[in-house]
Enzyme design. Structure first.
Site, mmCIF file in Angstrom:
data_model
loop_
_atom_site.group_PDB
_atom_site.id
_atom_site.type_symbol
_atom_site.label_atom_id
_atom_site.label_comp_id
_atom_site.label_asym_id
_atom_site.label_seq_id
_atom_site.Cartn_x
_atom_site.Cartn_y
_atom_site.Cartn_z
ATOM 1 N N THR A 137 33.632 11.029 -60.138
ATOM 2 C CA THR A 137 33.895 9.612 -59.884
ATOM 3 C C THR A 137 35.108 9.124 -60.686
ATOM 4 O O THR A 137 35.423 9.693 -61.732
ATOM 5 C CB THR A 137 32.653 8.790 -60.300
ATOM 6 O OG1 THR A 137 33.000 7.420 -60.389
ATOM 7 C CG2 THR A 137 32.126 9.211 -61.660
ATOM 8 N N ASP A 138 35.726 8.055 -60.201
ATOM 9 C CA ASP A 138 36.828 7.445 -60.973
ATOM 10 C C ASP A 138 36.306 6.741 -62.231
ATOM 11 O O ASP A 138 37.087 6.404 -63.124
ATOM 12 C CB ASP A 138 37.622 6.457 -60.093
ATOM 13 C CG ASP A 138 36.789 5.292 -59.564
ATOM 14 O OD1 ASP A 138 35.554 5.278 -59.763
ATOM 15 O OD2 ASP A 138 37.379 4.392 -58.928
ATOM 16 N N GLU A 139 34.970 6.539 -62.297
ATOM 17 C CA GLU A 139 34.423 5.776 -63.431
ATOM 18 C C GLU A 139 34.587 6.519 -64.755
ATOM 19 O O GLU A 139 34.499 5.910 -65.819
ATOM 20 C CB GLU A 139 32.956 5.401 -63.155
ATOM 21 C CG GLU A 139 32.838 4.596 -61.867
ATOM 22 C CD GLU A 139 31.492 3.946 -61.614
ATOM 23 O OE1 GLU A 139 30.759 3.680 -62.573
ATOM 24 O OE2 GLU A 139 31.186 3.685 -60.430
ATOM 25 N N TYR A 163 26.049 6.386 -67.047
ATOM 26 C CA TYR A 163 26.377 7.125 -65.813
ATOM 27 C C TYR A 163 27.730 7.811 -65.934
ATOM 28 O O TYR A 163 27.845 9.033 -65.748
ATOM 29 C CB TYR A 163 26.365 6.182 -64.605
ATOM 30 C CG TYR A 163 27.043 6.765 -63.374
ATOM 31 C CD1 TYR A 163 26.529 7.893 -62.726
ATOM 32 C CD2 TYR A 163 28.204 6.188 -62.851
ATOM 33 C CE1 TYR A 163 27.156 8.432 -61.602
ATOM 34 C CE2 TYR A 163 28.833 6.713 -61.729
ATOM 35 C CZ TYR A 163 28.307 7.842 -61.111
ATOM 36 O OH TYR A 163 28.928 8.378 -59.997
ATOM 37 N N LYS A 167 28.799 11.816 -66.110
ATOM 38 C CA LYS A 167 29.703 12.458 -65.127
ATOM 39 C C LYS A 167 30.897 13.074 -65.853
ATOM 40 O O LYS A 167 31.354 14.161 -65.510
ATOM 41 C CB LYS A 167 30.170 11.449 -64.076
ATOM 42 C CG LYS A 167 29.102 10.977 -63.098
ATOM 43 C CD LYS A 167 28.524 12.079 -62.223
ATOM 44 C CE LYS A 167 29.488 12.580 -61.176
ATOM 45 N NZ LYS A 167 28.829 13.516 -60.219
HETATM 46 P P1 NAD Z 1 23.040 9.297 -54.061
HETATM 47 O O1 NAD Z 1 22.323 8.729 -55.243
HETATM 48 O O2 NAD Z 1 23.025 8.560 -52.778
HETATM 49 O O3 NAD Z 1 22.467 10.769 -53.751
HETATM 50 C C1 NAD Z 1 22.212 11.693 -54.762
HETATM 51 C C2 NAD Z 1 21.449 12.859 -54.140
HETATM 52 O O4 NAD Z 1 21.217 13.832 -55.168
HETATM 53 C C3 NAD Z 1 20.078 12.463 -53.582
HETATM 54 O O5 NAD Z 1 19.877 13.071 -52.324
HETATM 55 C C4 NAD Z 1 19.090 13.027 -54.608
HETATM 56 O O6 NAD Z 1 17.830 13.390 -54.042
HETATM 57 C C5 NAD Z 1 19.852 14.248 -55.101
HETATM 58 N N1 NAD Z 1 19.426 14.640 -56.455
HETATM 59 C C6 NAD Z 1 19.318 13.832 -57.544
HETATM 60 N N2 NAD Z 1 18.867 14.546 -58.589
HETATM 61 C C7 NAD Z 1 18.705 15.834 -58.156
HETATM 62 C C8 NAD Z 1 18.276 17.038 -58.767
HETATM 63 N N3 NAD Z 1 17.892 17.061 -60.050
HETATM 64 N N4 NAD Z 1 18.255 18.170 -58.034
HETATM 65 C C9 NAD Z 1 18.640 18.154 -56.724
HETATM 66 N N5 NAD Z 1 19.021 17.035 -56.080
HETATM 67 C C10 NAD Z 1 19.061 15.892 -56.798
HETATM 68 O O7 NAD Z 1 24.506 9.576 -54.580
HETATM 69 P P2 NAD Z 1 25.919 9.380 -53.819
HETATM 70 O O8 NAD Z 1 26.326 7.976 -53.945
HETATM 71 O O9 NAD Z 1 25.843 10.041 -52.498
HETATM 72 O O10 NAD Z 1 26.858 10.240 -54.781
HETATM 73 C C11 NAD Z 1 26.995 11.646 -54.596
HETATM 74 C C12 NAD Z 1 27.949 12.189 -55.632
HETATM 75 O O11 NAD Z 1 29.216 11.557 -55.501
HETATM 76 C C13 NAD Z 1 27.499 11.952 -57.076
HETATM 77 O O12 NAD Z 1 27.822 13.092 -57.827
HETATM 78 C C14 NAD Z 1 28.322 10.746 -57.519
HETATM 79 O O13 NAD Z 1 28.537 10.769 -58.914
HETATM 80 C C15 NAD Z 1 29.603 10.976 -56.739
HETATM 81 N N6 NAD Z 1 30.372 9.744 -56.412
HETATM 82 C C16 NAD Z 1 29.760 8.687 -55.798
HETATM 83 C C17 NAD Z 1 30.509 7.564 -55.459
HETATM 84 C C18 NAD Z 1 29.887 6.393 -54.736
HETATM 85 O O14 NAD Z 1 30.569 5.377 -54.529
HETATM 86 N N7 NAD Z 1 28.641 6.464 -54.301
HETATM 87 C C19 NAD Z 1 31.877 7.526 -55.759
HETATM 88 C C20 NAD Z 1 32.467 8.627 -56.388
HETATM 89 C C21 NAD Z 1 31.699 9.750 -56.694
HETATM 90 P P1 TYD Z 2 27.741 -0.815 -57.433
HETATM 91 O O1 TYD Z 2 27.624 -0.782 -55.952
HETATM 92 O O2 TYD Z 2 26.503 -0.679 -58.260
HETATM 93 O O3 TYD Z 2 28.811 0.328 -57.818
HETATM 94 P P2 TYD Z 2 29.533 0.638 -59.253
HETATM 95 O O4 TYD Z 2 28.779 -0.018 -60.329
HETATM 96 O O5 TYD Z 2 29.432 2.123 -59.332
HETATM 97 O O6 TYD Z 2 30.940 0.149 -59.106
HETATM 98 O O7 TYD Z 2 28.461 -2.167 -57.856
HETATM 99 C C1 TYD Z 2 29.712 -2.534 -57.342
HETATM 100 C C2 TYD Z 2 30.155 -3.804 -58.060
HETATM 101 O O8 TYD Z 2 29.273 -4.869 -57.688
HETATM 102 C C3 TYD Z 2 30.077 -3.719 -59.576
HETATM 103 O O9 TYD Z 2 31.152 -4.439 -60.137
HETATM 104 C C4 TYD Z 2 28.755 -4.385 -59.912
HETATM 105 C C5 TYD Z 2 28.618 -5.438 -58.823
HETATM 106 N N1 TYD Z 2 27.229 -5.754 -58.410
HETATM 107 C C6 TYD Z 2 26.785 -7.085 -58.374
HETATM 108 O O10 TYD Z 2 27.546 -8.020 -58.698
HETATM 109 N N2 TYD Z 2 25.510 -7.335 -57.983
HETATM 110 C C7 TYD Z 2 24.649 -6.330 -57.622
HETATM 111 O O11 TYD Z 2 23.471 -6.626 -57.283
HETATM 112 C C8 TYD Z 2 25.114 -4.990 -57.642
HETATM 113 C C9 TYD Z 2 24.212 -3.847 -57.257
HETATM 114 C C10 TYD Z 2 26.421 -4.744 -58.038
#
Ligand code: NAD
Ligand code: TYD
Length: 357
Positions: A137-139, A163, A167
């Site tokens: 992630t960019d975070e 988090y 990562k």
């Molecule tokens: P998500 O929370 O929707 O899905 C996570 C998946 O991992 C789920 O299916 C869960 O069952 C599985 N999982 C969790 N713990 C596990 C374990 N111990 N063993 C096996 N499976 C397990 O997550 P997402 O939003 O799809 O993110 C996927 C990846 O992309 C993550 O690594 C996250 O850090 C990265 N990412 C997400 C975003 C975003 O905006 N959502 C952005 C950048 C990077």
């Molecule tokens: P989120 O979807 O949790 O992603 P991330 O924290 O990984 O960026 O949140 C996106 C943005 O929205 C973040 O600045 C937090 C804000 N946010 C709210 O203001 N209210 C909410 O209920 C949630 C879930 C997020």
């Protein structure tokens, strides 16, 4: 059938993972795709209904922290590629329970690396033709000021939330396995994703669902934080491209050059949902509820993905307005998917979290 490649995708039942699994299963019928997922609260096999009977798709319910099990799967399926997405992914949960994030994201990634090392080093050809691709992630880069700067691949890691700290740590282990053991690894850091099948604890699906049910929209702080949004299928396309053509030991930023202040994005969501539900313009604005800010809330994320564009020719395919329209329509058309998730245990969890704000 002999497959051309044998790939484990971890976290394939989650939001982004399900899009990656779908893309690979459909695009590469000669690849064996093994979805390894523990099915935590965030994992949902309903996300993959349309491909679950494909002959090149296999599902294994397994924990990435379980070394014996992952090792057995590596050799049983003769795995040559891993796309590692499984993680705990929600910042608010990490604030409440940081240890769970260390287990899954750090120990889980290390376990995957160790199992891959053990199996690949036992193969006659060693690491040739193998790849461990880690999705991050960019975070991990921390927070930007409102000054137009962006994260590049050279930006120093500076995570703030449990988090992003977990990562960042997993990213370091991936690089260490390349540098120490010569494992072919790759890593990408992506900005916030949105689109179908996202768990409704994240901003966009949560707010679409709350608008639909006339529930409050909890805006953290003043709603001035900025996020850089990318349509999830564009992320999946980038992963496909990088998996096949990325440079070993390298990393790429993935983002949409699409920054939005939360409150502006929320107003776009309200406008779109109201229009599609046939409500008058501005009808749901009264649901906006400013609540206590998230602890350590990163002010701004913005990704410079020009390296990916210049080296591999990737660009986002969707304009944001188009992506939001598709996304809102999908959630409104798939209310049953949403209801199955938001009923029962999750509803109780969310109510309790919201009460404590
Ligand atoms: P998500 O929370 O929707 O899905 C996570 C998946 O991992 C789920 O299916 C869960 O069952 C599985 N999982 C969790 N713990 C596990 C374990 N111990 N063993 C096996 N499976 C397990 O997550 P997402 O939003 O799809 O993110 C996927 C990846 O992309 C993550 O690594 C996250 O850090 C990265 N990412 C997400 C975003 C975003 O905006 N959502 C952005 C950048 C990077
Ligand atoms: P989120 O979807 O949790 O992603 P991330 O924290 O990984 O960026 O949140 C996106 C943005 O929205 C973040 O600045 C937090 C804000 N946010 C709210 O203001 N209210 C909410 O209920 C949630 C879930 C997020």
């Amino acid at each position: 059938m002999k497959f051309k490649r044998n790939i484990i995708i971890t976290g394939g039942a989650g939001f982004i993972g399900s899009h990656v699994v779908r893309l690979f299963v459909n695009k590469y019928p000669d690849y064996r795709i093994v979805n390894v997922d523990k099915l935590t609260y965030a994992g949902n096999l309903a996300n993959l209904k349309d491909i679950e009977t494909a002959p090149n798709y296999f599902f294994e319910k397994a924990d990435i922290c379980d070394y014996e099990r992952i090792s057995a799967l590596m050799s049983y399926y003769r795995i040559d590629g891993i796309i590692h997405l499984a993680a705990e992914s929600h910042v608010d949960r990490s604030i409440r329970n940081p240890v769970a994030f260390a287990y899954t994201n750090v120990i889980g990634t290390l376990t995957m690396l160790q199992a891959a090392k053990q199996y690949w080093e036992s193969c006659a050809e060693g690491y040739a033709g193998k790849l461990f691709y880690h999705i991050s992630t960019d975070e991990v880069y921390g927070a930007l000021k409102m000054d137009g700067t962006m994260f590049t691949e050279q930006t120093r890691y500076d995570p703030h939330s449990p988090y992003s700290a977990s990562k960042a740590s997993s990213d370091h282990f991936v690089r260490a396995f390349h540098d120490t053991y010569g494992m072919p690894t790759m890593l990408t850091n992506c900005s916030n994703n949105y689109g179908p099948y996202q768990f409704p604890e994240k901003l966009i699906p949560l707010f679409i669902n709350n608008i639909r049910h006339r529930k409050p929209l909890p805006v953290y702080g003043k709603g001035e934080n900025v996020r850089d949004w990318l349509y999830v299928e564009d992320h999946a396309r980038a992963i496909d491209l990088i998996f096949h053509r990325g440079k070993i030991a390298d990393s790429y930023n993935i983002g949409g050059f699409n920054e939005w202040k939360n409150i502006d994005l929320i107003k776009v969501l309200i406008k779109t949902v109201d229009r599609l539900l046939g409500n008058p313009d501005g009808y749901s604005l009264d649901l906006i509820t400013y609540v206590t800010d998230r602890n350590g809330h990163d002010l701004r994320y913005a990704i410079d993905s020009s390296k990916l564009k210049n080296e591999l020719g990737w660009e986002p395919s969707l304009q944001f307005e188009e992506g939001i329209e598709k996304t809102v329509r999908w959630y409104l058309d798939n209310q049953e998917w949403m209801d199955n998730i938001t009923s029962g245990e999750y509803e109780r969890y969310y109510e309790e979290m919201y009460k404590n704000r």
